[in-house]
Design an enzyme around this catalytic site. Structure first.
Site, PDB file in Angstrom:
ATOM      1  N   ARG A  53       0.801  -1.223   0.000  1.00 44.85           N
ATOM      2  CA  ARG A  53       0.000   0.000   0.000  1.00 44.85           C
ATOM      3  C   ARG A  53       0.836   1.275   0.000  1.00 44.85           C
ATOM      4  NH1 ARG A  53      -2.722  -3.895   1.579  1.00 44.85           N
ATOM      5  NH2 ARG A  53      -0.760  -4.410   2.564  1.00 44.85           N
ATOM      6  N   LYS A  82      25.998  -4.480  -2.117  1.00 47.42           N
ATOM      7  CA  LYS A  82      27.479  -4.493  -2.216  1.00 47.42           C
ATOM      8  C   LYS A  82      28.128  -3.866  -0.990  1.00 47.42           C
ATOM      9  CE  LYS A  82      26.863  -3.425  -7.089  1.00 47.42           C
ATOM     10  NZ  LYS A  82      26.987  -2.286  -8.009  1.00 47.42           N
ATOM     11  N   ARG A 103      11.279   3.776   3.357  1.00 41.87           N
ATOM     12  CA  ARG A 103      10.933   2.807   4.417  1.00 41.87           C
ATOM     13  C   ARG A 103      12.186   1.994   4.725  1.00 41.87           C
ATOM     14  NH1 ARG A 103       5.790  -1.151   4.545  1.00 41.87           N
ATOM     15  NH2 ARG A 103       4.868   0.840   5.115  1.00 41.87           N
ATOM     16  N   HIS A 131       5.046   5.755  11.528  1.00 41.61           N
ATOM     17  CA  HIS A 131       4.555   5.646  10.143  1.00 41.61           C
ATOM     18  C   HIS A 131       3.623   6.847   9.950  1.00 41.61           C
ATOM     19  CE1 HIS A 131       3.337   4.087   6.381  1.00 41.61           C
ATOM     20  NE2 HIS A 131       2.998   2.849   6.705  1.00 41.61           N
TER      21      HIS A 131
HETATM   22  N1   CP Z   1      -0.185   0.082   5.811  1.00 42.33           N
HETATM   23  C1   CP Z   1       1.004  -0.268   5.265  1.00 42.33           C
HETATM   24  O1   CP Z   1       2.048   0.297   5.635  1.00 42.33           O
HETATM   25  O2   CP Z   1       0.955  -1.249   4.328  1.00 42.33           O
HETATM   26  P1   CP Z   1       2.170  -1.744   3.468  1.00 42.33           P
HETATM   27  O3   CP Z   1       3.145  -2.422   4.437  1.00 42.33           O
HETATM   28  O4   CP Z   1       1.615  -2.676   2.455  1.00 42.33           O
HETATM   29  O5   CP Z   1       2.845  -0.537   2.871  1.00 42.33           O
END
Ligand code: CP
Length: 305
Positions: A53, A82, A103, A131
């Site tokens: 997502r 590497k 991420r 997040h």
């Molecule tokens: N909600 C969410 O972070 O989903 P994903 O891990 O699929 O990005």
């Protein structure tokens, strides 16, 4: 108030007014999603950890704004394999793109990247820490379904220890006079630092182990997956993985306005018979992520004010 050139690493990096402004701009994008206002800009999506997502909705958002996208969805295909350091990767990418969405499994990695990068960085999840863009789409979904953010009863259910979306959303909801209902097994309780934020705002929280106990009391049920990848001991995961499962037969005596959210992916914590009930909102919630991410990209790159 300007979000131009700002980093978004923690939900606390933006004020309450700035959160609400992002939601207002997201509502504009929901009404009119295709606005090619960033045709000369490049967005990099660097995913050192799996995602469906977050990465795809960022890329969909950037596409609908007319921006170009570069990046990777699997660091094993990059020079990280590497032995390249995060420092050097970010230094390079920040000379190729106008904005970095990242991420990474390590807590604090996005903050570090923002200190190295010459361009703004958006945290798309750093370990069990935060997040923030998920948090903004959660706020958007709550406001859209409830008509307000203030004075709601919100249940957080499942892995409150490792669930970074819970940590970000708890911090954000502390600004809206929320009453928190925390449902988890003992081993997955909300960390004390996050509970301290609730106390600092002089708000109430109640802790439970039985999910059924809260379902008739709350406006929002925020379900979470037990985060298997964060457990050092696989036996401990096995012991708690089925502790909080929501089934259709449990949904009696709920408030009419009650909605079930989940950041997704789900494993088994919401049975599929719940999907057809009027309470389920998790797929629409994920769709809202595109509008919220359009708003963030446009605001941070200065195409909206
Ligand atoms: N909600 C969410 O972070 O989903 P994903 O891990 O699929 O990005």
């Amino acid at each position: 108030m300007s979000l131009k050139n700002r980093n978004l690493i923690s939900i606390n990096d933006f004020s309450k007014e700035e959160h609400l402004h992002v939601l207002d701009i997201a509502a504009e994008f929901e009404a009119n999603p295709r606005q090619p206002i960033l045709t000369d800009r490049v967005v990099a999506t660097l995913f050192f950890e799996p995602s469906t997502r977050t990465r795809l909705s960022f890329e969909s958002a950037a596409n609908q704004l007319g921006a170009r996208i570069i990046g990777f969805s699997d660091a094993s295909n990059s020079s990280v394999q590497k032995g390249e350091t995060l420092h050097d990767t970010i230094t390079m990418v920040s000379s190729y793109a106008d904005l970095i969405v990242m991420r990474h499994p390590r807590e604090g990695s996005s903050r570090y990247a923002s200190e190295v990068a010459k361009v703004p960085v958006i945290n798309a999840g750093d370990g069990a820490n935060q997040h923030p863009t998920q948090c903004l789409l959660d706020l958007y979904s709550i406001r859209k379904t409830q008509g307000r953010l203030d004075n709601l009863n919100v249940a957080f259910v499942g892995d409150l220890k490792y669930g970074r979306t819970v940590h970000s959303l708890t911090h954000a909801l502390c600004q809206f006079n929320t009453t928190f209902h925390l449902v988890s097994p003992e081993a997955l309780k909300l960390p004390s630092a996050v509970k301290q934020d609730i106390k600092d705002h002089k708000l109430e929280y109640y802790q439970y182990t039985d999910l059924q106990e809260v379902l008739s009391k709350v406006d929002i049920v925020y379900m979470t997956r037990v985060q298997r990848e964060r457990f050092a001991d696989p036996m401990e995961y096995e012991r708690v993985k089925n502790a909080c499962i929501l089934t259709g037969s449990m949904l009696h005596d709920c408030k009419d306005n009650m909605k079930i959210l989940h950041p997704l992916p789900r494993v088994n914590e919401i049975t599929t018979d719940v999907d057809k009930t009027p309470y389920a909102y998790y797929f629409q919630q994920a769709q809202n992520g595109v509008y919220v991410r359009q708003a963030l990209i446009a605001l941070i790159l200065g195409a909206k004010a």
